[in-house]
Design a protein around this motif. Structure first.
Motif, PDB file in Angstrom:
ATOM      1  N   THR A   1       0.850  -1.194   0.000  1.00  0.00           N
ATOM      2  CA  THR A   1       0.000   0.000   0.000  1.00  0.00           C
ATOM      3  C   THR A   1       0.882   1.239   0.000  1.00  0.00           C
ATOM      4  N   LYS A   2       0.237   2.390  -0.214  1.00  0.00           N
ATOM      5  CA  LYS A   2       0.989   3.656  -0.344  1.00  0.00           C
ATOM      6  C   LYS A   2       1.888   3.926   0.868  1.00  0.00           C
ATOM      7  N   ASP A   3       1.396   3.572   2.080  1.00  0.00           N
ATOM      8  CA  ASP A   3       2.170   3.891   3.291  1.00  0.00           C
ATOM      9  C   ASP A   3       3.213   2.815   3.621  1.00  0.00           C
ATOM     10  N   GLY A   4       3.460   1.923   2.672  1.00  0.00           N
ATOM     11  CA  GLY A   4       4.499   0.906   2.894  1.00  0.00           C
ATOM     12  C   GLY A   4       4.023  -0.304   3.661  1.00  0.00           C
ATOM     13  N   ALA A   5       2.735  -0.322   4.037  1.00  0.00           N
ATOM     14  CA  ALA A   5       2.183  -1.513   4.720  1.00  0.00           C
ATOM     15  C   ALA A   5       1.778  -2.536   3.661  1.00  0.00           C
ATOM     16  N   PHE A   6       1.260  -3.692   4.117  1.00  0.00           N
ATOM     17  CA  PHE A   6       0.887  -4.737   3.173  1.00  0.00           C
ATOM     18  C   PHE A   6      -0.556  -5.141   3.345  1.00  0.00           C
ATOM     19  N   SER A   7      -1.183  -5.403   2.213  1.00  0.00           N
ATOM     20  CA  SER A   7      -2.527  -5.971   2.220  1.00  0.00           C
ATOM     21  C   SER A   7      -2.363  -7.409   1.735  1.00  0.00           C
ATOM     22  N   PHE A   8      -2.866  -8.375   2.527  1.00  0.00           N
ATOM     23  CA  PHE A   8      -2.624  -9.786   2.194  1.00  0.00           C
ATOM     24  C   PHE A   8      -3.606 -10.277   1.140  1.00  0.00           C
ATOM     25  N   VAL A   9      -3.060 -10.851   0.075  1.00  0.00           N
ATOM     26  CA  VAL A   9      -3.898 -11.405  -0.991  1.00  0.00           C
ATOM     27  C   VAL A   9      -4.162 -12.878  -0.678  1.00  0.00           C
ATOM     28  N   ARG A  10      -3.100 -13.646  -0.480  1.00  0.00           N
ATOM     29  CA  ARG A  10      -3.262 -15.046  -0.084  1.00  0.00           C
ATOM     30  C   ARG A  10      -1.918 -15.648   0.314  1.00  0.00           C
ATOM     31  N   LYS A  11      -2.023 -16.762   0.999  1.00  0.00           N
ATOM     32  CA  LYS A  11      -0.844 -17.582   1.269  1.00  0.00           C
ATOM     33  C   LYS A  11      -0.617 -18.363  -0.020  1.00  0.00           C
ATOM     34  N   LEU A  12       0.624 -18.405  -0.509  1.00  0.00           N
ATOM     35  CA  LEU A  12       0.875 -19.123  -1.763  1.00  0.00           C
ATOM     36  C   LEU A  12       0.655 -20.614  -1.540  1.00  0.00           C
ATOM     37  N   GLN A  13      -0.071 -21.231  -2.455  1.00  0.00           N
ATOM     38  CA  GLN A  13      -0.514 -22.611  -2.291  1.00  0.00           C
ATOM     39  C   GLN A  13       0.396 -23.581  -3.039  1.00  0.00           C
ATOM     40  N   GLU A  14       0.199 -24.878  -2.747  1.00  0.00           N
ATOM     41  CA  GLU A  14       1.065 -25.889  -3.366  1.00  0.00           C
ATOM     42  C   GLU A  14       0.748 -26.103  -4.839  1.00  0.00           C
ATOM     43  N   PHE A  15      -0.404 -25.585  -5.312  1.00  0.00           N
ATOM     44  CA  PHE A  15      -0.751 -25.798  -6.718  1.00  0.00           C
ATOM     45  C   PHE A  15      -0.307 -24.638  -7.611  1.00  0.00           C
ATOM     46  N   GLU A  16       0.538 -23.735  -7.069  1.00  0.00           N
ATOM     47  CA  GLU A  16       0.960 -22.614  -7.920  1.00  0.00           C
ATOM     48  C   GLU A  16       2.471 -22.434  -7.940  1.00  0.00           C
ATOM     49  N   LEU A  17       2.908 -21.696  -8.953  1.00  0.00           N
ATOM     50  CA  LEU A  17       4.322 -21.382  -9.125  1.00  0.00           C
ATOM     51  C   LEU A  17       4.491 -19.914  -8.728  1.00  0.00           C
ATOM     52  N   PRO A  18       5.165 -19.633  -7.623  1.00  0.00           N
ATOM     53  CA  PRO A  18       5.240 -18.249  -7.133  1.00  0.00           C
ATOM     54  C   PRO A  18       5.716 -17.237  -8.165  1.00  0.00           C
ATOM     55  N   TYR A  19       6.751 -17.593  -8.934  1.00  0.00           N
ATOM     56  CA  TYR A  19       7.269 -16.636  -9.928  1.00  0.00           C
ATOM     57  C   TYR A  19       6.180 -16.290 -10.941  1.00  0.00           C
ATOM     58  N   VAL A  20       5.486 -17.325 -11.418  1.00  0.00           N
ATOM     59  CA  VAL A  20       4.433 -17.115 -12.423  1.00  0.00           C
ATOM     60  C   VAL A  20       3.266 -16.335 -11.807  1.00  0.00           C
ATOM     61  N   SER A  21       2.889 -16.687 -10.569  1.00  0.00           N
ATOM     62  CA  SER A  21       1.764 -16.009  -9.907  1.00  0.00           C
ATOM     63  C   SER A  21       2.003 -14.514  -9.774  1.00  0.00           C
ATOM     64  N   VAL A  22       3.213 -14.136  -9.400  1.00  0.00           N
ATOM     65  CA  VAL A  22       3.462 -12.711  -9.143  1.00  0.00           C
ATOM     66  C   VAL A  22       3.721 -11.951 -10.452  1.00  0.00           C
ATOM     67  N   THR A  23       4.427 -12.565 -11.412  1.00  0.00           N
ATOM     68  CA  THR A  23       4.723 -11.822 -12.655  1.00  0.00           C
ATOM     69  C   THR A  23       3.495 -11.714 -13.555  1.00  0.00           C
ATOM     70  N   SER A  24       2.594 -12.701 -13.495  1.00  0.00           N
ATOM     71  CA  SER A  24       1.423 -12.656 -14.387  1.00  0.00           C
ATOM     72  C   SER A  24       0.442 -11.553 -13.993  1.00  0.00           C
ATOM     73  N   LEU A  25       0.621 -10.975 -12.803  1.00  0.00           N
ATOM     74  CA  LEU A  25      -0.256  -9.874 -12.373  1.00  0.00           C
ATOM     75  C   LEU A  25       0.160  -8.536 -12.999  1.00  0.00           C
ATOM     76  N   HIS A  26       1.382  -8.492 -13.564  1.00  0.00           N
ATOM     77  CA  HIS A  26       1.881  -7.286 -14.271  1.00  0.00           C
ATOM     78  C   HIS A  26       1.678  -6.015 -13.459  1.00  0.00           C
ATOM     79  N   ASN A  27       2.010  -6.074 -12.184  1.00  0.00           N
ATOM     80  CA  ASN A  27       1.834  -4.899 -11.337  1.00  0.00           C
ATOM     81  C   ASN A  27       2.892  -4.944 -10.237  1.00  0.00           C
ATOM     82  N   PRO A  28       3.788  -3.942 -10.205  1.00  0.00           N
ATOM     83  CA  PRO A  28       4.888  -3.963  -9.222  1.00  0.00           C
ATOM     84  C   PRO A  28       4.423  -3.868  -7.766  1.00  0.00           C
ATOM     85  N   GLU A  29       3.148  -3.502  -7.538  1.00  0.00           N
ATOM     86  CA  GLU A  29       2.650  -3.425  -6.158  1.00  0.00           C
ATOM     87  C   GLU A  29       2.535  -4.815  -5.531  1.00  0.00           C
TER      88      GLU A  29
END
Length: 450
Positions: A147-175
């Motif tokens: 978030t703007k103030d440097g805090a975090f908003s939790f989206v989810r705990k990364l699950q065993e059925f996903e690839l973290p690199y793909v999950s984060v890069t496919s969102l195309h958003n540096p936030e």
């Protein structure tokens, strides 16, 4: 092709034939009586109505498989979703550097493969930090939005059925970032983590960060004591004092809306200490606080309504127009169950928190150790350990098992309450029994708790 969404975000695109292949593989491994029925093949071209009917059947099939503790945790199912995610996002397998944040803002850079699953990435981060193997399971990777103030908003705990690199890069958003945090609820486990220098440092950094962001409540005198311990670099004493503070070990969620005690109330929900804590702003502007114990939730469900879009299929990945709700059925008093609904983009994360609290409670109840809850590598493949397999909460609330006396007793005690929840729900879009997470911890309620 069918789009599979996870938390309202496109996870992968698959064809009917691929899903049929998955179904046949699961039947081969687990037997026809364990795997749910699959929508049949049709000889002729489907009409639009039949296409929609098949889509609904496939959706129910995938949810039923995912909610079955054996099938949903199986390597066959999870690797199918991982491969499909990688193919859909068209990310080739190659070596990349992934940045993982720690609570204090420090960045850990790990060299991984784009096809590495959550567990592999977690182990790579632990290895880079010199966190010993037996402490890895006390931590998890979370997808967060900065978030703007440097805090975090939790989206989810990364699950065993996903690839973290793909999950984060496919969102195309540096936030969107990946952060490492502790993943247990009972603060008595802090002792295990604090035995080791790296564990202690990670826990200390997280505690300091949670206090700075106002997640843990501190009065002036406590603040002064904490400051003095920080100056002396007395990390263990700092954590010991923090453990006595309100909301220590809780995850705080973004402000959202609830229908309790009345419709349309604004609420800040925090999860921790085996409860959901509500700070509700009533229409009269009065603030009220109360907690819902996880042991008194008979079941819960997450529902999402995705607006139909006629635009190109990839036009708006991850946009927030998806409406997510978490509803739980709560034992308000001896013979009164009531549904409480939270409308929040973080509904899935709330559900994951409830599930992990129940899992942890059940491990304790069965006399298991939290260390055993974590996966161990067996012949290079990741396998969930037996104790966790045994205590996974059942996804469906079917008729109570007669061997489980407390539940049978409780059910008879609640006969005056309408237990209609399983067959027809109170929500506008009818939700079937498969959409419920039944809660084994609910069995543990006795008359003395009410």
């Amino acid at each position: 092709a069918y789009n599979i969404h996870v938390n309202g975000v496109l996870h992968c695109r698959v064809r009917y034939s691929q899903l049929l292949g998955l179904h046949e593989q699961l039947r081969k491994e687990y037997g026809a009586n364990v795997v749910p029925a699959f929508p049949p093949k049709k000889i002729f071209t489907l009409t639009p109505a039949e296409v929609e009917q098949r889509r609904e059947q496939l959706e129910k099939y995938m949810q039923a498989v995912r909610q079955d503790p054996t099938l949903g945790g199986s390597e066959t199912f999870n690797s199918f979703l991982r491969k499909a995610q990688q193919e859909t996002q068209q990310i080739p397998t190659e070596e990349v550097v992934l940045e993982v944040l720690l609570s204090n803002g420090q960045k850990v850079k790990v060299t991984i493969l784009t096809s590495d699953q959550t567990e592999d990435v977690l182990e790579a981060v632990a290895s880079k930090l010199d966190l010993p193997d037996d402490l890895v399971g006390y931590f998890s990777l979370f997808l967060v939005r900065e978030t703007k103030d440097g805090a975090f908003s939790f989206v989810r705990k990364l699950q065993e059925f996903e690839l973290p690199y793909v999950s984060v890069t496919s969102l195309h958003n540096p936030e969107f970032r990946i952060i490492l945090r502790k993943s247990y609820w009972d603060s008595s486990y802090d002792d295990d983590v604090m035995e080791h220098r790296v564990g202690l440092n990670l826990l200390y950094a997280q505690t300091v960060s949670d206090i700075e962001h106002g997640w843990i409540l501190v009065n002036k005198e406590q603040h002064r004591q904490l400051k003095s311990l920080q100056e002396k670099v007395s990390k263990k004493e700092f954590i010991r004092l923090a453990q006595t503070l309100k909301y220590y070990g809780y995850l705080k969620f973004d402000p959202c809306v609830t229908d309790f005690p009345e419709k349309g109330c604004h609420v800040v929900v925090s999860a921790g200490n085996n409860e959901l804590n509500f700070q509700v702003r009533l229409p009269s502007e009065q603030i009220k606080e109360g907690s819902f114990k996880v042991t008194r939730m008979r079941c819960w469900r997450v529902t999402s309504s995705v607006p139909m879009s006629n635009g190109p299929s990839g036009s708006s990945p991850g946009k927030s127009e998806v409406k997510l709700e978490l509803a739980f059925e709560y034992l308000m008093s001896k013979d009164r169950l009531q549904w409480v609904t939270i409308t929040s983009p973080q509904a899935i994360m709330l559900s994951i928190c409830l599930q992990s609290m129940v899992d942890e409670l059940m491990v304790k109840k069965s006399g298991g150790s939290i260390r055993k809850m974590f996966r161990r590598r067996v012949n290079g493949a990741l396998r969930r350990s037996d104790s966790q397999q045994a205590v996974k909460s059942p996804p469906l609330l079917d008729s109570p098992d007669t061997s489980r006396e407390p539940m049978a007793k409780l059910s008879s005690k609640l006969t005056s309450v309408s237990l209609r929840g399983m067959s027809h729900s109170s929500s506008a879009n009818d939700v079937g029994a498969n959409d419920f997470h039944g809660n084994y911890a609910f069995e543990g309620i006795g008359d003395e708790d009410l």
